[in-house]
Write a protein that holds these residues in place. Sequence first.
Motif, PDB file in Angstrom:
ATOM      1  N   HIS A 199       1.299  19.896  28.021  1.00  0.00           N
ATOM      2  CA  HIS A 199       0.307  20.306  29.012  1.00  0.00           C
ATOM      3  C   HIS A 199      -0.414  21.595  28.623  1.00  0.00           C
ATOM      4  O   HIS A 199      -1.220  22.105  29.387  1.00  0.00           O
ATOM      5  CB  HIS A 199       0.973  20.478  30.376  1.00  0.00           C
ATOM      6  CG  HIS A 199       1.581  19.211  30.904  1.00  0.00           C
ATOM      7  ND1 HIS A 199       0.817  18.144  31.307  1.00  0.00           N
ATOM      8  CD2 HIS A 199       2.870  18.831  31.058  1.00  0.00           C
ATOM      9  CE1 HIS A 199       1.618  17.161  31.696  1.00  0.00           C
ATOM     10  NE2 HIS A 199       2.872  17.551  31.559  1.00  0.00           N
ATOM     11  N   VAL A 200      -0.082  22.132  27.434  1.00  0.00           N
ATOM     12  CA  VAL A 200      -0.692  23.422  27.063  1.00  0.00           C
ATOM     13  C   VAL A 200      -2.211  23.338  27.112  1.00  0.00           C
ATOM     14  O   VAL A 200      -2.887  24.182  27.681  1.00  0.00           O
ATOM     15  CB  VAL A 200      -0.238  23.865  25.654  1.00  0.00           C
ATOM     16  CG1 VAL A 200      -1.094  25.011  25.155  1.00  0.00           C
ATOM     17  CG2 VAL A 200       1.221  24.296  25.701  1.00  0.00           C
ATOM     18  N   LYS A 201      -2.758  22.282  26.519  1.00  0.00           N
ATOM     19  CA  LYS A 201      -4.215  22.250  26.419  1.00  0.00           C
ATOM     20  C   LYS A 201      -4.881  22.064  27.785  1.00  0.00           C
ATOM     21  O   LYS A 201      -5.912  22.653  28.066  1.00  0.00           O
ATOM     22  CB  LYS A 201      -4.668  21.110  25.493  1.00  0.00           C
ATOM     23  CG  LYS A 201      -4.243  21.317  24.054  1.00  0.00           C
ATOM     24  CD  LYS A 201      -4.944  22.489  23.420  1.00  0.00           C
ATOM     25  CE  LYS A 201      -4.602  22.647  21.945  1.00  0.00           C
ATOM     26  NZ  LYS A 201      -4.680  24.028  21.507  1.00  0.00           N
ATOM     27  N   GLU A 241       1.273  25.655  19.768  1.00  0.00           N
ATOM     28  CA  GLU A 241       0.400  24.842  20.626  1.00  0.00           C
ATOM     29  C   GLU A 241      -0.812  25.647  21.096  1.00  0.00           C
ATOM     30  O   GLU A 241      -1.904  25.134  21.234  1.00  0.00           O
ATOM     31  CB  GLU A 241       1.161  24.420  21.900  1.00  0.00           C
ATOM     32  CG  GLU A 241       1.902  23.126  21.861  1.00  0.00           C
ATOM     33  CD  GLU A 241       2.676  22.856  20.588  1.00  0.00           C
ATOM     34  OE1 GLU A 241       2.555  21.736  20.113  1.00  0.00           O
ATOM     35  OE2 GLU A 241       3.395  23.716  20.065  1.00  0.00           O
ATOM     36  N   TRP A 242      -0.579  26.919  21.378  1.00  0.00           N
ATOM     37  CA  TRP A 242      -1.660  27.741  21.949  1.00  0.00           C
ATOM     38  C   TRP A 242      -2.699  28.059  20.890  1.00  0.00           C
ATOM     39  O   TRP A 242      -3.896  28.150  21.172  1.00  0.00           O
ATOM     40  CB  TRP A 242      -1.086  29.047  22.504  1.00  0.00           C
ATOM     41  CG  TRP A 242      -0.131  28.823  23.602  1.00  0.00           C
ATOM     42  CD1 TRP A 242       1.200  28.540  23.482  1.00  0.00           C
ATOM     43  CD2 TRP A 242      -0.400  28.817  25.013  1.00  0.00           C
ATOM     44  NE1 TRP A 242       1.766  28.364  24.717  1.00  0.00           N
ATOM     45  CE2 TRP A 242       0.817  28.539  25.673  1.00  0.00           C
ATOM     46  CE3 TRP A 242      -1.541  29.034  25.767  1.00  0.00           C
ATOM     47  CZ2 TRP A 242       0.921  28.471  27.054  1.00  0.00           C
ATOM     48  CZ3 TRP A 242      -1.454  28.977  27.140  1.00  0.00           C
ATOM     49  CH2 TRP A 242      -0.234  28.686  27.778  1.00  0.00           C
ATOM     50  N   LEU A 243      -2.195  28.285  19.689  1.00  0.00           N
ATOM     51  CA  LEU A 243      -3.121  28.769  18.660  1.00  0.00           C
ATOM     52  C   LEU A 243      -3.874  27.625  18.000  1.00  0.00           C
ATOM     53  O   LEU A 243      -4.880  27.839  17.337  1.00  0.00           O
ATOM     54  CB  LEU A 243      -2.344  29.546  17.591  1.00  0.00           C
ATOM     55  CG  LEU A 243      -1.625  30.801  18.124  1.00  0.00           C
ATOM     56  CD1 LEU A 243      -0.752  31.399  17.047  1.00  0.00           C
ATOM     57  CD2 LEU A 243      -2.618  31.835  18.619  1.00  0.00           C
ATOM     58  N   GLU A 244      -3.373  26.390  18.164  1.00  0.00           N
ATOM     59  CA  GLU A 244      -4.060  25.277  17.506  1.00  0.00           C
ATOM     60  C   GLU A 244      -5.358  24.965  18.221  1.00  0.00           C
ATOM     61  O   GLU A 244      -5.460  25.079  19.438  1.00  0.00           O
ATOM     62  CB  GLU A 244      -3.170  24.030  17.524  1.00  0.00           C
ATOM     63  CG  GLU A 244      -2.196  24.010  16.369  1.00  0.00           C
ATOM     64  CD  GLU A 244      -1.280  22.793  16.424  1.00  0.00           C
ATOM     65  OE1 GLU A 244      -1.248  22.123  17.461  1.00  0.00           O
ATOM     66  OE2 GLU A 244      -0.615  22.535  15.429  1.00  0.00           O
ATOM     67  N   GLY A 245      -6.333  24.524  17.461  1.00  0.00           N
ATOM     68  CA  GLY A 245      -7.593  24.107  18.088  1.00  0.00           C
ATOM     69  C   GLY A 245      -8.454  25.307  18.426  1.00  0.00           C
ATOM     70  O   GLY A 245      -8.129  26.446  18.104  1.00  0.00           O
ATOM     71  N   GLU A 246      -9.573  25.011  19.083  1.00  0.00           N
ATOM     72  CA  GLU A 246     -10.545  26.092  19.304  1.00  0.00           C
ATOM     73  C   GLU A 246     -10.427  26.708  20.681  1.00  0.00           C
ATOM     74  O   GLU A 246     -11.218  27.557  21.048  1.00  0.00           O
ATOM     75  CB  GLU A 246     -11.969  25.515  19.153  1.00  0.00           C
ATOM     76  CG  GLU A 246     -12.235  25.031  17.746  1.00  0.00           C
ATOM     77  CD  GLU A 246     -13.610  24.377  17.622  1.00  0.00           C
ATOM     78  OE1 GLU A 246     -14.430  24.555  18.534  1.00  0.00           O
ATOM     79  OE2 GLU A 246     -13.838  23.687  16.627  1.00  0.00           O
ATOM     80  N   ASP A 247      -9.424  26.237  21.458  1.00  0.00           N
ATOM     81  CA  ASP A 247      -9.430  26.664  22.852  1.00  0.00           C
ATOM     82  C   ASP A 247      -9.325  28.162  23.009  1.00  0.00           C
ATOM     83  O   ASP A 247     -10.027  28.782  23.796  1.00  0.00           O
ATOM     84  CB  ASP A 247      -8.259  26.005  23.591  1.00  0.00           C
ATOM     85  CG  ASP A 247      -8.303  24.510  23.418  1.00  0.00           C
ATOM     86  OD1 ASP A 247      -9.126  23.890  24.106  1.00  0.00           O
ATOM     87  OD2 ASP A 247      -7.565  23.973  22.577  1.00  0.00           O
ATOM     88  N   LEU A 248      -8.421  28.742  22.203  1.00  0.00           N
ATOM     89  CA  LEU A 248      -8.202  30.168  22.372  1.00  0.00           C
ATOM     90  C   LEU A 248      -9.450  30.937  21.957  1.00  0.00           C
ATOM     91  O   LEU A 248      -9.841  31.911  22.602  1.00  0.00           O
ATOM     92  CB  LEU A 248      -7.006  30.583  21.504  1.00  0.00           C
ATOM     93  CG  LEU A 248      -6.119  31.642  22.106  1.00  0.00           C
ATOM     94  CD1 LEU A 248      -5.694  31.269  23.498  1.00  0.00           C
ATOM     95  CD2 LEU A 248      -4.876  31.831  21.255  1.00  0.00           C
ATOM     96  N   SER A 249     -10.062  30.484  20.854  1.00  0.00           N
ATOM     97  CA  SER A 249     -11.241  31.228  20.399  1.00  0.00           C
ATOM     98  C   SER A 249     -12.370  31.071  21.417  1.00  0.00           C
ATOM     99  O   SER A 249     -13.166  31.980  21.625  1.00  0.00           O
ATOM    100  CB  SER A 249     -11.681  30.738  19.016  1.00  0.00           C
ATOM    101  OG  SER A 249     -11.896  29.360  19.033  1.00  0.00           O
ATOM    102  N   GLU A 250     -12.428  29.912  22.087  1.00  0.00           N
ATOM    103  CA  GLU A 250     -13.462  29.734  23.115  1.00  0.00           C
ATOM    104  C   GLU A 250     -13.251  30.742  24.244  1.00  0.00           C
ATOM    105  O   GLU A 250     -14.199  31.290  24.802  1.00  0.00           O
ATOM    106  CB  GLU A 250     -13.405  28.307  23.703  1.00  0.00           C
ATOM    107  CG  GLU A 250     -13.892  27.227  22.751  1.00  0.00           C
ATOM    108  CD  GLU A 250     -15.367  27.409  22.371  1.00  0.00           C
ATOM    109  OE1 GLU A 250     -16.165  27.775  23.240  1.00  0.00           O
ATOM    110  OE2 GLU A 250     -15.704  27.210  21.185  1.00  0.00           O
ATOM    111  N   GLU A 251     -11.972  30.972  24.594  1.00  0.00           N
ATOM    112  CA  GLU A 251     -11.690  31.925  25.678  1.00  0.00           C
ATOM    113  C   GLU A 251     -12.131  33.329  25.255  1.00  0.00           C
ATOM    114  O   GLU A 251     -12.741  34.070  26.005  1.00  0.00           O
ATOM    115  CB  GLU A 251     -10.176  31.958  25.989  1.00  0.00           C
ATOM    116  CG  GLU A 251      -9.640  30.705  26.618  1.00  0.00           C
ATOM    117  CD  GLU A 251     -10.263  30.404  27.979  1.00  0.00           C
ATOM    118  OE1 GLU A 251     -10.526  31.361  28.732  1.00  0.00           O
ATOM    119  OE2 GLU A 251     -10.510  29.223  28.268  1.00  0.00           O
TER     120      GLU A 251
END
Length: 2034
Positions: free
Chosen positions: A935-937, A973-983
């Motif tokens: 559910h992280v994403k 899980e948190w660092l994968e993908g672009e979600d964190l950079s989008e934030e």
Amino acid sequence: MGDDSEWMKLPIDQKCEHKLWKARLNGYEEALKLFQKLDDKSPEWSKYLGLIKKFVTDSNAVAQLKGLEAALAYVENAHVAGKTTGEVASGVVNKVFNQPKARAKELGLDICLMYIEIEKGEAVQEELLKGLDNKNPKIIVACIETLRKALSEFGSKIISLKPIIKVLPKLFESREKAVRDEAKLLAVEIYRWIRDALRPPLQNINSVQLKELEEEWVKVSSAAPKQTRFLRSQQELKAKFEQQQAAGGDADGGDDDEEEAVPQVDAYELLEAVEILSKLPKDFYEKIEAKKWQERKEALEAVELLVKNPKLESGDYADLVKVLKKVVGKDTNVMLVALAAKCLTGLASGLRKKFGQYAGHVVPTILEKFKEKKPQVVQALQEAIDAIFLTTTLQNISEDVLAVMDNKNPTIKQQTSLFIARSFRHCTPSTLPKSLLKPFCAALLKHINDSAPEVRDAGFEALGTALKVAGEKAVNPFLADVDKLKLDRIKECAEKVELVYGKKTGGAAEKKEGKPIAGKTPAFSGNGGDKETKDAAAKPLKKAPAAKPGGPPKKGKPAAAAGVGGAGAKGKKGPETKEIFESELSIEVCEEKAAAVLPASCIQQLDSGNWKERLACMEEFQKAVELMERSEMPCQALVRMLAKKPGWKETNFQVMQMKLHIVALIAQKGNFSKTSAQVVLDGLVDKAGDVKCGSNAKEAMTAIAEACQLPWTAEQVVAMAFSQKNPKNQSETLNWLSNAIKEFGFSGLNVKAFISNVKTALAATNPAVRTSAITLLGVMYLYVGPSLRMFFEDEKPALLSQIDAEFEKMQGQTAPAPTRGISRHSVGGGDDGEEEEQEEVGNDVVDLLPRTDIGDKITAELVSKIGDKNWKIRKEGLDEVTSIINEAKFIEPNIGELPAALKSRLNDSNKILVQQTLSILQQLATAMGPNIKQHVKNLGIPVITVLGDSKNNVRAAALATVNAWAEQTGMKEWLEGEDLSEELKKENPFLRQELLGWLAEKLPTLRSVPSDLLLCVPHLYSCLEDRNGDVRKKAQDALPFFMMHLGFEKMAKATSKLKPTSKDQVLAMLEKAKANMPAKPAPPAKASSRVAGGAAPAKFQPASALAEDSGPNTMESKPDPKRAKAGGTSSKAKGVQGKKVLSKPNLKEDDDKSGPIFIIVPNGKEQRMKDEKGLKVLKWNFTTPRDEYIEQLKTQMSSCVAKWLQDEMFHADFQHHNKALAVMIEHLESEKDGVISCLDLILKWVTLRFFDTNTSVLMKTLEYLKLLFNLLGQEEYHLTENEASSFIPYLILKVGEPKDVIRRDVRAILNRMCLIYPASKMFTFIMEGTKSKNSKQRAECLEELGCLVESYGMNVCQPTPGKALKEMATHIGDRDNTVRNAALNTIVTVYNVHGDQVFKLIGNLSEKDMSMLEERIKRSAKRPSAAPVRQAEEKPQRTQNISANASMLRKGPAEDMSSKLNQNRNMGSHSETTHTVPREFQLDLDEIENDNGTVRCEMPALVQHKLDDIFEPVLIPEPKIRAVSPHFDDMHSNTASTINFVISQVASGDINTSIQALAQIDEVLRQEDKAEAMSGHIDQFLIATFMQLRLIYNTHMADEKLDKDEIVKLYSCIIGSMISLFQIESLAREASTGVLKDLMHGLITLMLDSRVEDLEEGEQVIRSVNLLVVKVLEKSDQTNILSALLVLLQDSLLATASSPKFSELVMKCLWRMVRLLPETINSINLDRILLDIHIFMKVFPKEKLKQCKSEFPIRTLKTLLHTLCKLKGPKILDHLTMIDNKNESELEAHLCRVMKHSMNQTGSKADKDTEKGASHIEEKASKAKVNDILAEIFKKIGSKENTKEGLAELYEYKKKYSDADIEPFLKNSSQFFQSYVERGLRLIETEREGKGRIAASTGISPQMEGTCVPASTHTVSSSIGNTNGEEVGPSVYLERLKILRQRCGLDNAKQEDRPPLTSLLSKPAVPTVASSTDMLHSKLSQLRESREQYQHLDLDSNQTHSSGIGTTLASPSSAAANIDDLKKRLERIKSSRK
């Protein structure tokens, strides 16, 4: 050629700028030669920085060619060339590329390439891309060509292709054929580098062009292109390349390197993202739900069209995915299902990783839909699920996939297996770890045994793929039971598989395993990837007895795994993975087999009735077994023989013992299977409790456990024990198990299986059983950790406390290394097996928890409630969710629609609901455990968004939630993908600072991170330049941790996208960060980290110490999904969460605690104070500490306190606080700096302890504080205001404790604090304490106040002595007796120090109180004279506190006023200081002084005055030098803190305190050798001074009660010490701009203060100020003062309230500066001054200035600029560097005009004008303005307050403009007014004529005592203050007379005598009288000496107050004779006294 000769003589750089082209040509030629030979670091290069652009843009074509050559040489050789990149490249593009000459273009191109070579590629590329928008096709063609050339030479790594590809299609549309052709060549070049990735971006160009391109592309050679030209930083690559060339073209050697030189470009990266959500049809969501399938189809087709875009903008696709999923899952029309699947495919491939968060929802639906048979649907679904797989990881969807594998429908099974096979192809050994392989293989093994052939085939394919990817070593263990045929089939499939990531054979895969693999457990020292096997890894096969041949070889198992992980690990999986499993044999067969190996007699006697025969038979049996070979031993037959009647019912214990021993032997020596074990175990368990045979039975059980693995054996044994009733057996079985676990390690044990039995045992009536159960739990705790307790929370409290006690015992112990079960079956000592083991343990522990499935409780109704419009209903919904989770405790990951519902609540408008949602999410994390990962994403990232909330408490809650999640999921899980950079991209300062803070905390603990972290870097850089200071700070803090993972190179490369200015700043920060970059946490050399059977053999212990060393880092050395639960701390697993690391028994007390306990965070404390000031955090202020304070402190501490210590500090149990304090005491000395850097936090934490009820903690806390303040005293630390205010009030609360010992301690601490915090400030806090309701506290506070006054004198009383005493006196009437006594005693103490004046200060008391007080004073019967002695004797306890400093004190404490405390405390300690006579003598004086000269009744008035007169000089005793010097002698001891303290007193509200302080500073400044001590304190001193000036101006001057002489005295002191300061050039230069601005403001305000002029000495004060101003202007740093004046002028013109007079004086100061410019111009930083002028002109453009009332401002500005131009010439234009946007003001234009003007008429009037300087300007006030000025003046004369000022101005005006006509203004006024004005003017005239002659009689002497510059010469230069240099006139004597009259109490009639203000500043004069400044100095020295003498007599310096400085200061007569006279009188008095 006459003109030639002129320019020939010019230097090269001037030639290059000459207006003649020939001169320039010649210049360029010479420059070219020069550039070729200059040394690369030569300063010459910088001369040409501004010229290079002109070289390339020369208007003359011939010259330009030469210029280009020179420029190329410059760029190639100059170290500073990079600075010119932008302008030169743009010059080349615009002015060279359009030239007809090919040579020019060629050179331009070379220059561009050269810039790229010197690392300026981005800037060049930017200019070239700009050039593509030029209208001139020539330029466009040249730019494309340059780009192509650059790409072909430097390669795609250096030239970024994305922006080029973006513009390519546009170039293909150009009308110009040349452009299109060039574009084609460029496209071919790009194709060479990135191949097919170029196709998608160009798919839309003209088809003909595309076809042509395709043809060209085909021709491109397939060899990988290579970089042929290298950057300066790539020299080693270049060398390698050249070697290859030399070695014959292209040797293979370079291939590997080169391959990596060409990055693989992903076409996706080159595409522009398209935003599609807004383009969905408006009615899409209605249509998709429509009844008619056609409408639904339309809706889907619309989506399908949109998702065809290959790259989609990220956004919230949740709703869209939801409806598509619904169509796929529920729609009856299969066409639509296929269509929806296509849409999902498009979404997944367009969004890539951003789709990952939705993957979990969709995967199960698609898999289940595979039941459809239609090929088109199946194909669509396959494409969809494959696309979706690429957006997520196998890990994330494994649960869903495995769930579907058991479906009954064969098609679903088949398609799932095929999907798994396809997915595996995308994996690498690292992304397909054992933890994943294990469940998948288990499920696939079922498939290959399925009845449906297609399912079997698919299963084989999947297993084959797995084998290919992970290698045999990894997969074989899972295939142990597969028969040969099937195994071959799997291998055959493996052969055929083609992997996505190239063919990595099994071998390669295995090779990879050795490396630590991202996100997995890192390998330990190359082979122990896991904790439990460290031991094995270290000594692989030492223990193996003869290897057993039987049974399939267990390849993949590591050495250690056999006993632990082998079959038993999978025991719970059922028989499929057993090791040795035989079918049961019938008794007949057994007898046969046994007969073959045993002697016949033996078999016959087995059931003999005679025990002796049975015993003999056993002996033979044993011998036979001992001699048998392993391969021929029929274990099952033998044990069945033993079990044959009488079997386990044997009655003779000897026979029984032998029998049991034989079982053990068979188990050890044979291939012992579980079947055999089942034959004997029951009997063994039955004998376990037997007194005689028990030990043999246990031995046999252990042997069986070794053969069949502990997990299985243990499960059987425990089950059997509890199925019988014998308590002895039960307890002994449990004891055996405890022991066995220690021997075998814990791996693979199924805790769940034991838990129920242990619970039964705990409930047993027999105490032995209960005890054994508790012991077993203790052993399990070693491995499982605190989460074990969760199973027993519902036990009875008494039992629970026993369990807790057992756990407590185990804390800090290490699980022992496994000694058994290591050796068997170990063929490969593998590293990868170990990794798996470790995961199993961890997973086990988490999986043990019985989880509830709450999916069915999350009903649609509940979800709609949560989304209701009414917040109350939403709240109800959330409450329900909370209770559901609370009831379930631990839940399955299936939570239905809850995530979406909760997500929408995270941005609820009602903040309370947001917080509630956050707390639910926090609960959810704990309840779901590691499964929360999926559910992280969709839920975790939205929580991060909440960190941007404006409310502090919401952010704190969000942070807590994110941390709770991260603890379960790890960070990957948190660092994968672009979600964190989008934030991070969002420009929300709160979000940014919180998120960066969180990352800074988490990143250091990770050992590896996903590469996606790189995406955050650009946003991190923008945070470094955020307008919010906290964001910048947090970004800087996070920088080293990013670098730690990404490396400096990558980070530096990422700066290329920044603006040049930003780039330089960021690079500088990177360099800095590189220096403090922490090392990555060590691989878990956490040998001891407590998992796995203890894992570490002794020799690994130190490693663990190292790992733990890094304090907080190692606590979660890698909160990675796997490790957090698995390895990390095995079962630290969940549940340990916030608990102690201590509870890791394995960490030896010291191991985990080595390393510093306080980590020094640079600027951490300052930042915390800023946060508190800016209200970003709660101010530390409460009556009782609330949770949010504690949480806040925790958070602040996390970065700078070792994690384990913090856990102790915030533990719920007080004993842990004691432990923490003990550790802090222990580390106090060794970590001074750390303690000081965290002092604010430590003190805050201590205040929390003050609120604990536990006395032992309080005592320990006070002990720590005493030591702490001692240390701080030694370190000469000064508490900051923040530290004091958040600590002292809480300490004072404890003064009221009922326990005497505590009160004593607190008082002792308060005393110590005075050494590190000014007593006067302490006074205020303690005074507050007297207002408490607790009477003990009131009494103690009053006593403490008394001690302070006694030690420090009345100066400590704040705000004033009067107010303080009144406050104390109110307590005389207190109802509590002790408080009354304390109040009386305190006032008596004050009386003893201060005499009768006390009554005056106290004011009116009630009669009763007054009588009590008088009575008490009488009783104390101590005359003031004896007071000091009393102080010393009565307070021995205080003396000892400072004994440490005593030696220093004897010299006279290091003038730290705070240590005055010691002066009198020490008094008793050295006998030589008992000069009793002088003491009395002085005290009398003191009374007189306190008396302020009022006539006392007891004495005749006259005598009193004479006394006063005599006593004043008394204050010049000889020892003066000795008395003061020690204070500043030990420079090293305490100077800085002393100076700080004294300076802080300068700004005191009490005039006397301030005068004292100023005198001390003046003393220092006037001794050359001491003056240096002030260095570094100048700004501070000046700030204190102008604060005092402000205070006088605003407060004292308005205070009627204040004697104005006092004020004059204070003014004189201020001006005196400042003049002393500004004599010393080195110190004067330290004053900074801002401070100088405020200082000048204060001084000018003082000059204009009419109230001062009205004072008797006022005029003198103003003259002195004049003198001071000149000093300031001359001596300060010229840049700073000029800058300050400009800003001041700007402010004064802007401020409407400011008087025109003020601006005028500022301008006069500026004119003076202008006059000084010719001498000072070289020391001035012109860039800064021009920036200030630029800002000024921006605020006041010419038009606005012209509207000013006076024309002076504009003239001043022009004069200043003109002078600058004149002095600097054309070079002035090079000084505009600091101005970012030059066209915002007219500065540049103005300078150019002035330059032109001065060029044209060199000798013109302009120059002369400036020479005459500003005075000239004054004369020319334009006539137009005259009327305004006069009107203004008359307005003043007419007003009551300003009438004098007005007259003075009119007088000035008339004097200046004698022809001015004031008639018109007088005509309209009354007769009276006219005559008043005339009279006033006359009066001023006579006054000024007369007074003008008085030599400035109280300026302040510029002479320093050491430097004998005759006053007169000195003052000439200062040229201020004295109007005419005439002989000494009668006026001087008049002055003296005036002073004498005043002394005798005769008042002087006040006369109006004020100097003409304007004249003060301008007219120089030569005084011939010894400058009156001397007098002031003599006053100051007397003052000082008075102080010294007091100190010399060891008397409290308070008593000096200002000892009569008042009267002396008034007297300007300072003839030396007078002083001698006074000295003689002093001697006489002294001798007569003796």
